[in-house]
Design a protein around this motif. Structure first.
Motif, PDB file in Angstrom:
ATOM      1  N   LEU A 227       0.902   1.997  -7.494  1.00 31.71           N
ATOM      2  CA  LEU A 227       1.009   3.499  -7.165  1.00 31.71           C
ATOM      3  C   LEU A 227      -0.670   2.613  -5.782  1.00 31.71           C
ATOM      4  O   LEU A 227      -1.472   2.694  -6.756  1.00 31.71           O
ATOM      5  CB  LEU A 227       0.267   4.689  -7.721  1.00 31.71           C
ATOM      6  N   LYS A 228      -0.538   3.057  -4.841  1.00 30.53           N
ATOM      7  CA  LYS A 228      -1.687   2.746  -3.934  1.00 30.53           C
ATOM      8  C   LYS A 228      -2.068   4.313  -3.161  1.00 30.53           C
ATOM      9  O   LYS A 228      -1.115   4.536  -2.431  1.00 30.53           O
ATOM     10  CB  LYS A 228      -2.429   1.724  -3.189  1.00 30.53           C
ATOM     11  N   LEU A 229      -3.111   4.389  -3.342  1.00 30.25           N
ATOM     12  CA  LEU A 229      -3.397   5.304  -2.076  1.00 30.25           C
ATOM     13  C   LEU A 229      -4.635   5.315  -0.630  1.00 30.25           C
ATOM     14  O   LEU A 229      -5.183   3.561  -1.549  1.00 30.25           O
ATOM     15  CB  LEU A 229      -4.751   6.621  -3.083  1.00 30.25           C
ATOM     16  N   ALA A 230      -3.784   5.365  -0.253  1.00 31.42           N
ATOM     17  CA  ALA A 230      -4.547   4.859   1.792  1.00 31.42           C
ATOM     18  C   ALA A 230      -4.818   6.038   2.415  1.00 31.42           C
ATOM     19  O   ALA A 230      -3.881   6.595   2.490  1.00 31.42           O
ATOM     20  CB  ALA A 230      -2.888   4.416   1.887  1.00 31.42           C
ATOM     21  N   THR A 231      -5.931   6.236   2.278  1.00 30.53           N
ATOM     22  CA  THR A 231      -6.467   7.387   3.470  1.00 30.53           C
ATOM     23  C   THR A 231      -7.031   7.637   4.875  1.00 30.53           C
ATOM     24  O   THR A 231      -6.751   7.869   5.699  1.00 30.53           O
ATOM     25  CB  THR A 231      -7.610   7.778   2.785  1.00 30.53           C
ATOM     26  N   SER A 232      -6.066   6.135   4.991  1.00 28.60           N
ATOM     27  CA  SER A 232      -6.091   5.196   6.640  1.00 28.60           C
ATOM     28  C   SER A 232      -5.719   3.599   6.597  1.00 28.60           C
ATOM     29  O   SER A 232      -5.120   3.103   5.254  1.00 28.60           O
ATOM     30  CB  SER A 232      -8.203   5.331   7.238  1.00 28.60           C
ATOM     31  N   GLU A 233      -5.580   3.841   7.852  1.00 28.27           N
ATOM     32  CA  GLU A 233      -5.035   2.382   7.740  1.00 28.27           C
ATOM     33  C   GLU A 233      -5.251   1.327   7.547  1.00 28.27           C
ATOM     34  O   GLU A 233      -5.557   0.007   7.386  1.00 28.27           O
ATOM     35  CB  GLU A 233      -4.334   1.988  10.075  1.00 28.27           C
ATOM     36  N   ALA A 234      -6.947   1.621   7.651  1.00 30.67           N
ATOM     37  CA  ALA A 234      -7.236   0.356   7.037  1.00 30.67           C
ATOM     38  C   ALA A 234      -7.576  -0.137   5.429  1.00 30.67           C
ATOM     39  O   ALA A 234      -7.758  -0.984   4.717  1.00 30.67           O
ATOM     40  CB  ALA A 234      -9.616   0.664   7.198  1.00 30.67           C
TER      41      ALA A 234
ATOM     42  N   LEU B 233      -4.938   1.530   4.130  1.00 28.28           N
ATOM     43  CA  LEU B 233      -3.910   0.484   3.944  1.00 28.28           C
ATOM     44  C   LEU B 233      -4.232  -0.850   3.708  1.00 28.28           C
ATOM     45  O   LEU B 233      -3.152  -1.582   2.314  1.00 28.28           O
ATOM     46  CB  LEU B 233      -2.546   0.903   4.798  1.00 28.28           C
ATOM     47  N   ILE B 234      -4.237  -1.282   4.430  1.00 29.87           N
ATOM     48  CA  ILE B 234      -4.569  -3.374   4.609  1.00 29.87           C
ATOM     49  C   ILE B 234      -5.082  -3.643   3.114  1.00 29.87           C
ATOM     50  O   ILE B 234      -4.046  -4.881   2.881  1.00 29.87           O
ATOM     51  CB  ILE B 234      -5.023  -2.825   5.874  1.00 29.87           C
ATOM     52  N   ARG B 235      -6.234  -3.468   2.933  1.00 25.02           N
ATOM     53  CA  ARG B 235      -7.220  -3.248   1.761  1.00 25.02           C
ATOM     54  C   ARG B 235      -6.076  -3.208   0.116  1.00 25.02           C
ATOM     55  O   ARG B 235      -6.051  -4.028  -0.236  1.00 25.02           O
ATOM     56  CB  ARG B 235      -8.642  -2.551   1.328  1.00 25.02           C
ATOM     57  N   SER B 236      -5.350  -2.452   0.434  1.00 17.26           N
ATOM     58  CA  SER B 236      -4.109  -1.674  -0.441  1.00 17.26           C
ATOM     59  C   SER B 236      -3.512  -2.589  -0.853  1.00 17.26           C
ATOM     60  O   SER B 236      -2.542  -2.990  -2.127  1.00 17.26           O
ATOM     61  CB  SER B 236      -4.117  -0.448  -0.560  1.00 17.26           C
ATOM     62  N   ILE B 237      -2.709  -2.678   0.591  1.00 19.76           N
ATOM     63  CA  ILE B 237      -1.473  -4.460   1.145  1.00 19.76           C
ATOM     64  C   ILE B 237      -1.984  -5.420   0.342  1.00 19.76           C
ATOM     65  O   ILE B 237      -1.697  -6.088  -0.583  1.00 19.76           O
ATOM     66  CB  ILE B 237      -1.015  -4.213   1.696  1.00 19.76           C
ATOM     67  N   ASP B 238      -3.428  -5.729   0.550  1.00 17.84           N
ATOM     68  CA  ASP B 238      -4.108  -6.864   0.254  1.00 17.84           C
ATOM     69  C   ASP B 238      -4.239  -7.097  -1.404  1.00 17.84           C
ATOM     70  O   ASP B 238      -3.621  -8.144  -2.035  1.00 17.84           O
ATOM     71  CB  ASP B 238      -5.240  -7.600   0.924  1.00 17.84           C
ATOM     72  N   GLN B 239      -4.458  -6.365  -1.777  1.00 18.34           N
ATOM     73  CA  GLN B 239      -5.414  -6.322  -3.363  1.00 18.34           C
ATOM     74  C   GLN B 239      -3.974  -6.064  -3.828  1.00 18.34           C
ATOM     75  O   GLN B 239      -3.918  -6.938  -4.989  1.00 18.34           O
ATOM     76  CB  GLN B 239      -6.056  -5.486  -3.862  1.00 18.34           C
ATOM     77  N   THR B 240      -2.884  -5.622  -3.538  1.00 17.95           N
ATOM     78  CA  THR B 240      -1.529  -5.474  -4.293  1.00 17.95           C
ATOM     79  C   THR B 240      -0.853  -6.928  -4.219  1.00 17.95           C
ATOM     80  O   THR B 240      -0.573  -8.208  -5.164  1.00 17.95           O
ATOM     81  CB  THR B 240      -0.506  -4.115  -3.823  1.00 17.95           C
ATOM     82  N   ILE B 241      -0.782  -7.851  -3.155  1.00 15.95           N
ATOM     83  CA  ILE B 241      -0.103  -8.970  -2.587  1.00 15.95           C
ATOM     84  C   ILE B 241      -1.165 -10.236  -3.728  1.00 15.95           C
ATOM     85  O   ILE B 241      -0.105 -10.720  -4.452  1.00 15.95           O
ATOM     86  CB  ILE B 241       0.258  -8.853  -1.614  1.00 15.95           C
TER      87      ILE B 241
ATOM     88  N   ARG C  96       0.459  -9.304   5.955  1.00 14.96           N
ATOM     89  CA  ARG C  96       0.211  -9.023   5.508  1.00 14.96           C
ATOM     90  C   ARG C  96       0.803 -10.845   3.711  1.00 14.96           C
ATOM     91  O   ARG C  96      -0.006 -11.504   3.237  1.00 14.96           O
ATOM     92  CB  ARG C  96      -1.124  -8.144   4.267  1.00 14.96           C
ATOM     93  N   GLN C  97       1.669 -10.871   3.937  1.00 19.65           N
ATOM     94  CA  GLN C  97       2.416 -11.294   2.414  1.00 19.65           C
ATOM     95  C   GLN C  97       2.495 -12.692   2.935  1.00 19.65           C
ATOM     96  O   GLN C  97       2.589 -13.794   2.273  1.00 19.65           O
ATOM     97  CB  GLN C  97       3.999 -10.729   2.238  1.00 19.65           C
TER      98      GLN C  97
END
Length: 166
Positions: A83-90, A92-100, A137-138
């Motif tokens: 689960l990743k919380l994204a309160t903004s597009e920026a 979201l990008i950090r969350s996706i990078d961290q997740t990948i 990002r992937q």
């Protein structure tokens, strides 16, 4: 009859509106972090999947021995959910990078289905935006050894500000 993975996907996609309804009835307060949301998500999923396990119950090691923990895992479905919380597009990008980066180690013979649940608070975070960012990002950061699916839900949350220590 609904397939189990379709069922859990629907539960996850409806999680944000569920939290909104719980807040409206004053049964929960504004979520302020991923761990808070993860605990509620775990309990909601346990209503349908009694074997659902919460954070820290399952882990996947990387080559250096560091452990990575999915927020919810369901052994009967061989499913791990991040689960990743994204309160903004920026964010979201950090969350996706961290997740990948983190999820490259996820998966083993027990957990072969892996899902990323984005809990978005902003209407600009759409499935199309998430899909495009995930693919971009992937490609930039490298792939993962297991196939991931991602789900999106939108609901209320407000990141708790870390207080400065004196």
């Amino acid at each position: 009859r609904i397939k189990p993975l379709t069922s859990i996907q629907k539960i996850c996609e409806r999680f944000g509106p569920f939290v909104r309804g719980m807040m409206k009835e004053k049964w929960v307060s504004m979520p302020g972090s991923e761990p808070e949301l993860g605990k509620v998500l775990h309990q909601v999923i346990r209503l349908s999947y009694l074997d659902a396990l919460g954070d820290k119950a399952v882990w996947f090691p990387d080559a250096r021995g560091k452990r990575y923990f999915p927020d919810v895992s369901i052994p009967s479905l061989k499913l791990a959910i991040e689960l990743k919380l994204a309160t903004s597009e920026a964010e979201l990008i950090r969350s996706i990078d961290q997740t990948i980066t983190d999820i490259g180690v996820y998966g083993d013979p027990v957990y072969t289905s892996l899902a990323l649940l984005i809990y978005g608070t902003d209407d600009s975070i759409t499935e199309e935006v998430v899909r495009q960012l995930w693919e971009h990002r992937q490609a930039r950061l490298g792939g993962t050894k297991f196939k991931w699916q991602f789900w999106l839900t939108r609901g209320p949350a407000e990141r708790l500000k870390k207080s400065a220590t004196v």
